[in-house]
Design a protein around this motif. Structure first.
Motif, mmCIF file in Angstrom:
data_model
loop_
_atom_site.group_PDB
_atom_site.id
_atom_site.type_symbol
_atom_site.label_atom_id
_atom_site.label_comp_id
_atom_site.label_asym_id
_atom_site.label_seq_id
_atom_site.Cartn_x
_atom_site.Cartn_y
_atom_site.Cartn_z
ATOM 1 N N THR A 59 32.659 40.946 40.605
ATOM 2 C CA THR A 59 33.647 40.868 41.687
ATOM 3 C C THR A 59 33.098 41.158 43.079
ATOM 4 O O THR A 59 33.843 41.044 44.058
ATOM 5 C CB THR A 59 34.802 41.852 41.410
ATOM 6 O OG1 THR A 59 34.275 43.190 41.317
ATOM 7 C CG2 THR A 59 35.529 41.497 40.126
ATOM 8 N N ASN A 60 31.821 41.547 43.202
ATOM 9 C CA ASN A 60 31.336 41.953 44.532
ATOM 10 C C ASN A 60 30.165 41.114 45.040
ATOM 11 O O ASN A 60 29.354 41.586 45.841
ATOM 12 C CB ASN A 60 30.935 43.433 44.502
ATOM 13 C CG ASN A 60 29.636 43.667 43.723
ATOM 14 O OD1 ASN A 60 29.232 42.839 42.910
ATOM 15 N ND2 ASN A 60 28.988 44.794 43.977
ATOM 16 N N ILE B 239 24.995 39.805 50.902
ATOM 17 C CA ILE B 239 24.716 40.126 52.304
ATOM 18 C C ILE B 239 23.725 41.288 52.400
ATOM 19 O O ILE B 239 22.763 41.258 53.169
ATOM 20 C CB ILE B 239 26.028 40.462 53.042
ATOM 21 C CG1 ILE B 239 26.925 39.217 53.140
ATOM 22 C CG2 ILE B 239 25.752 41.015 54.427
ATOM 23 C CD1 ILE B 239 28.303 39.492 53.684
ATOM 24 N N LYS B 240 23.967 42.333 51.616
ATOM 25 C CA LYS B 240 23.099 43.509 51.665
ATOM 26 C C LYS B 240 21.698 43.199 51.128
ATOM 27 O O LYS B 240 20.686 43.651 51.687
ATOM 28 C CB LYS B 240 23.727 44.656 50.879
ATOM 29 C CG LYS B 240 24.960 45.241 51.547
ATOM 30 C CD LYS B 240 25.455 46.471 50.824
ATOM 31 C CE LYS B 240 26.613 47.117 51.562
ATOM 32 N NZ LYS B 240 27.071 48.357 50.891
ATOM 33 N N VAL B 241 21.626 42.446 50.040
ATOM 34 C CA VAL B 241 20.324 42.112 49.462
ATOM 35 C C VAL B 241 19.499 41.291 50.439
ATOM 36 O O VAL B 241 18.302 41.547 50.643
ATOM 37 C CB VAL B 241 20.509 41.361 48.132
ATOM 38 C CG1 VAL B 241 19.210 40.710 47.703
ATOM 39 C CG2 VAL B 241 20.996 42.317 47.054
ATOM 40 N N GLU B 242 20.111 40.305 51.062
ATOM 41 C CA GLU B 242 19.370 39.483 52.020
ATOM 42 C C GLU B 242 18.861 40.329 53.178
ATOM 43 O O GLU B 242 17.712 40.182 53.623
ATOM 44 C CB GLU B 242 20.271 38.357 52.541
ATOM 45 C CG GLU B 242 19.575 37.463 53.550
ATOM 46 C CD GLU B 242 20.454 36.324 54.037
ATOM 47 O OE1 GLU B 242 20.079 35.684 55.034
ATOM 48 O OE2 GLU B 242 21.517 36.093 53.417
ATOM 49 N N ALA B 243 19.704 41.245 53.686
ATOM 50 C CA ALA B 243 19.286 42.087 54.802
ATOM 51 C C ALA B 243 18.131 43.008 54.396
ATOM 52 O O ALA B 243 17.169 43.202 55.155
ATOM 53 C CB ALA B 243 20.469 42.912 55.299
ATOM 54 N N ASN B 244 18.238 43.595 53.203
ATOM 55 C CA ASN B 244 17.186 44.510 52.749
ATOM 56 C C ASN B 244 15.858 43.791 52.533
ATOM 57 O O ASN B 244 14.787 44.271 52.952
ATOM 58 C CB ASN B 244 17.620 45.194 51.451
ATOM 59 C CG ASN B 244 18.737 46.194 51.680
ATOM 60 O OD1 ASN B 244 19.034 46.554 52.813
ATOM 61 N ND2 ASN B 244 19.356 46.648 50.597
#
Length: 280
Positions: A24-25, A31-36
């Protein structure tokens, strides 16, 4: 929670946490994985640039793949464990959660409907509502679509409560709503809202006093109307039972039964009848 060390200046190491992917997320997770990964210089192993050297991509691929696998729940991990590169893992996850073109179109249509129905609820904080609009933009981007600043600006200006309409009118008058950025409009609305709240607090006592004075003035006008404007009689304690208007002579201060003019005219009529016996 997946952690991956990142070597910074002076040999320091920084760990980037990432929430585990669940059914569900995916939008927030992606978004967070790409930024990290981008912050660690590993994103090009997932989405290689056209001029990227294969040797460099291969060197970063193992770290990026390990990071992605570490950020998956067990049931999802088993489904992508056979993928040998970070790019393959990412593409597999995106295909599963974003879907094929037909599924993507259906989800995008649903998302557009949700955006059109979005409205600021009574008592809702402006920052919370703006966050909902920004979240819609992220979901659009994840589906390969774009929610422009102009659409976001129009949405927030059309759906804020009545107490912000003055600020909306000012923004529409002095700004080009087609080109102004969403964050600038949000900042103007927040500034107006904070100024309005401070003014309400500052003028609260004065407004209450004005209301009391107005009430007293209205009460005085009603009292004068009831007593016919004769303030002296009230001050002298006159009998309110005799303050009516005489229906015979029209003079205030007595009733018809106590009217002296009426009594005198009755007496005069009686004397006139006595002087003319022929009328009987």
């Amino acid at each position: 929670m997946a952690l991956i060390p990142h070597g910074g200046a002076g040999g320091s190491t920084v760990s980037f946490p990432c929430p585990v992917l669940t059914p569900t997320n995916y939008t927030v997770w992606a978004i967070k994985v790409e930024a990290n990964l981008d912050a660690q210089g590993l994103w090009e192993a997932v989405v290689p640039a056209e001029d990227a050297a294969e040797a460099i991509i291969a060197k970063k691929d193992k770290t990026a793949r390990a990071y992605l696998l570490g950020a998956l729940s067990e049931d999802i991990l088993l489904q992508v464990s056979s993928k040998k590169t970070a790019a393959e893992v990412w593409a597999s996850l995106k295909a599963r959660f974003v879907g094929a073109d037909r599924v993507r179109a259906a989800r995008l249509s649903t998302l557009r409907g949700n955006f059109d129905r979005l409205i600021m609820a009574d008592g809702e904080e402006l920052d919370v509502y703006a966050g909902k609009i920004s979240g819609m933009a992220a979901k659009y981007a994840n589906l390969g679509a774009t929610l422009s600043d102009a659409e976001m600006v129009k949405k927030i200006l059309d759906t804020v409560p009545d107490d912000l309409f003055t600020a909306v009118a000012g923004i529409e008058q002095f700004c080009d709503v087609e080109t102004v950025c969403f964050d600038e409009v949000l900042g103007r609305l927040k500034s107006f809202q904070e100024r309005s709240e401070r003014r309400k607090v500052a003028l609260g006592g004065e407004r209450r006093q004005d209301q009391l004075l107005l009430t007293a003035a209205q009460w005085e006008a009603q009292r004068r109307a009831r007593v016919g404007g004769h303030d002296d009689d009230v001050g002298n304690g006159a009998d309110l039972g005799k303050r009516g208007k005489c229906y015979y002579c029209g003079i205030r201060g007595h009733f018809e039964r106590d009217c002296r003019k009426k009594k005198k005219e009755k007496q005069a009529e009686a004397l006139l009848v006595d002087d003319q016996p022929g009328l009987y």
